[in-house]
Design an enzyme around this catalytic site. Sequence first.
Site, PDB file in Angstrom:
ATOM      1  N   ARG A 104       0.699  -9.277  -3.373  1.00  0.00           N
ATOM      2  CA  ARG A 104       1.633  -8.139  -3.759  1.00  0.00           C
ATOM      3  C   ARG A 104       2.660  -8.463  -4.380  1.00  0.00           C
ATOM      4  NH1 ARG A 104       4.009  -4.621   1.097  1.00  0.00           N
ATOM      5  NH2 ARG A 104       1.642  -3.684   0.676  1.00  0.00           N
ATOM      6  N   HIS A 131      -0.315   1.435  -5.245  1.00  0.00           N
ATOM      7  CA  HIS A 131      -0.787   0.655  -3.822  1.00  0.00           C
ATOM      8  C   HIS A 131      -2.656   1.586  -4.092  1.00  0.00           C
ATOM      9  CE1 HIS A 131      -0.657  -1.134  -0.474  1.00  0.00           C
ATOM     10  NE2 HIS A 131       0.329  -0.276   0.465  1.00  0.00           N
ATOM     11  N   GLN A 134      -3.651   1.125   0.325  1.00  0.00           N
ATOM     12  CA  GLN A 134      -2.682   2.840   0.532  1.00  0.00           C
ATOM     13  C   GLN A 134      -4.040   3.697   0.089  1.00  0.00           C
ATOM     14  OE1 GLN A 134      -0.646   2.438   3.392  1.00  0.00           O
ATOM     15  NE2 GLN A 134      -1.531   3.958   3.291  1.00  0.00           N
ATOM     16  N   ASP A 226       6.843   9.429   0.967  1.00  0.00           N
ATOM     17  CA  ASP A 226       7.060   7.868   0.975  1.00  0.00           C
ATOM     18  C   ASP A 226       8.548   7.213   1.035  1.00  0.00           C
ATOM     19  OD1 ASP A 226       7.270   5.158   1.048  1.00  0.00           O
ATOM     20  OD2 ASP A 226       6.418   4.961  -1.115  1.00  0.00           O
ATOM     21  N   CYS A 271       2.824   6.798   4.885  1.00  0.00           N
ATOM     22  CA  CYS A 271       1.722   5.149   4.285  1.00  0.00           C
ATOM     23  C   CYS A 271       3.000   4.024   5.066  1.00  0.00           C
ATOM     24  CB  CYS A 271       1.756   5.113   2.432  1.00  0.00           C
ATOM     25  SG  CYS A 271       4.015   4.859   2.287  1.00  0.00           S
ATOM     26  N   ARG A 299      -6.125   0.447   7.769  1.00  0.00           N
ATOM     27  CA  ARG A 299      -6.315   0.125   7.027  1.00  0.00           C
ATOM     28  C   ARG A 299      -7.271  -1.077   6.827  1.00  0.00           C
ATOM     29  NH1 ARG A 299      -1.488  -0.018   3.661  1.00  0.00           N
ATOM     30  NH2 ARG A 299      -2.577  -1.550   2.373  1.00  0.00           N
TER      31      ARG A 299
HETATM   32  N1  NVA Z   1       6.280   2.753  -1.621  1.00  0.00           N
HETATM   33  C1  NVA Z   1       6.906   2.165  -0.453  1.00  0.00           C
HETATM   34  C2  NVA Z   1       5.335   1.644  -0.506  1.00  0.00           C
HETATM   35  C3  NVA Z   1       5.898   0.584   0.658  1.00  0.00           C
HETATM   36  C4  NVA Z   1       3.958   0.342   1.389  1.00  0.00           C
HETATM   37  C5  NVA Z   1       7.537   0.696  -1.235  1.00  0.00           C
HETATM   38  O1  NVA Z   1       6.800  -0.109  -2.094  1.00  0.00           O
HETATM   39  O2  NVA Z   1       8.720  -0.575  -1.038  1.00  0.00           O
HETATM   40  N1   CP Z   2       1.957   1.065   3.763  1.00  0.00           N
HETATM   41  C1   CP Z   2       1.842  -0.278   2.975  1.00  0.00           C
HETATM   42  O1   CP Z   2       1.743  -0.567   2.686  1.00  0.00           O
HETATM   43  O2   CP Z   2       2.929  -0.839   4.614  1.00  0.00           O
HETATM   44  P1   CP Z   2       3.703  -2.958   4.442  1.00  0.00           P
HETATM   45  O3   CP Z   2       4.608  -2.877   3.298  1.00  0.00           O
HETATM   46  O4   CP Z   2       3.337  -2.816   5.385  1.00  0.00           O
HETATM   47  O5   CP Z   2       2.346  -3.892   3.761  1.00  0.00           O
END
Ligand code: NVA
Ligand code: CP
Length: 313
Positions: A104, A131, A134, A226, A271, A299
Amino acid sequence: MSKRDLLDLSALSAEEIEKLIRRALYYKIGLLTPEESSLLRGDSVGLLFEKPSTRTRVSFEAAIVKLGGHPIFLLPNDLQIKRGETIADTARVLSGYCRALVIRTFDQKNLEAWASSATIPIINGLSDLCHPCQALTDLLTIFERHEKFAGLTLAYIGDGNNMANSLMEAGAIVGMNVTVAAPKGREPNFDWEKKVRSIAEKSGSIIRIVNDPVEVATDADILYTDVWVSMGDKANELSISLEANRHEFSRYQINSDIVRLAKPNPLVMHCLPAHRGEEITDDVMNENASTIFEQAKNRLPMHQAILEWLLVK
Ligand code: NVA
Ligand code: CP
């Protein structure tokens, strides 16, 4: 066969996604053969996270354990990367210890750097751009309800972020229409849109980006949202701290008025994590909790299927 990576969804065909969904549904039942539950026996999978995570981290760790392996959670500050060791050198070293790496990161380019130097699969656990894990899980959740993608329309309402990008890409591959309503200046990245449109030409799905949330919600089968500000998106965080911009974003909320515009009994998805009262109201979140938390639960089996797809030749 050379190693596979999952940096975005472009590595997957519609047929491969369908197979992943079927495997995930199989894993969801939880009756694994001895062979499946020892797929990773004696092996480790690294998880390197530069940003917080609840779902991605824990569901991947659980998936690795279910497949008989050992997850190793890594924070960048604990690695020599912090002291200037390059991604290329670290990728080469970790390839000698692990079967795969889930990463990540703030920048999709870092993922490409990892993938080009590692000899093991690199899995995007979320970047600034997309992502994919997801979105694959979301296809599973949609398939559980509708058993098809063609003819469905997913309306994404909110910031044109990594999730919007991956949902457009997922829809374009499997033949589901995706319409995005984002505030002016926060629409999905233009190059990404171009790439997605060329994929959609093959599947026949319609991908549209507009600014009007009412337009996209009307007659949609699926409503998706989101957070307004993604992790690490400093520019948007600053912009939304201004009252006028926050007011503009407040139109991009899934609330009961928006839900009423969609087809009867629409699938309402998020998500997570949710900012209740911002991109989704508390009542809509509660009314749709069974879908949204199933989406999160999915997931785990999807990550089992992804690891299998990447590691079983
Ligand atoms: N768009 C959000 C998704 C989190 C799962 C982020 O990048 O923080
Ligand atoms: N939806 C998702 O990726 O959640 P987290 O940021 O908790 O991993």
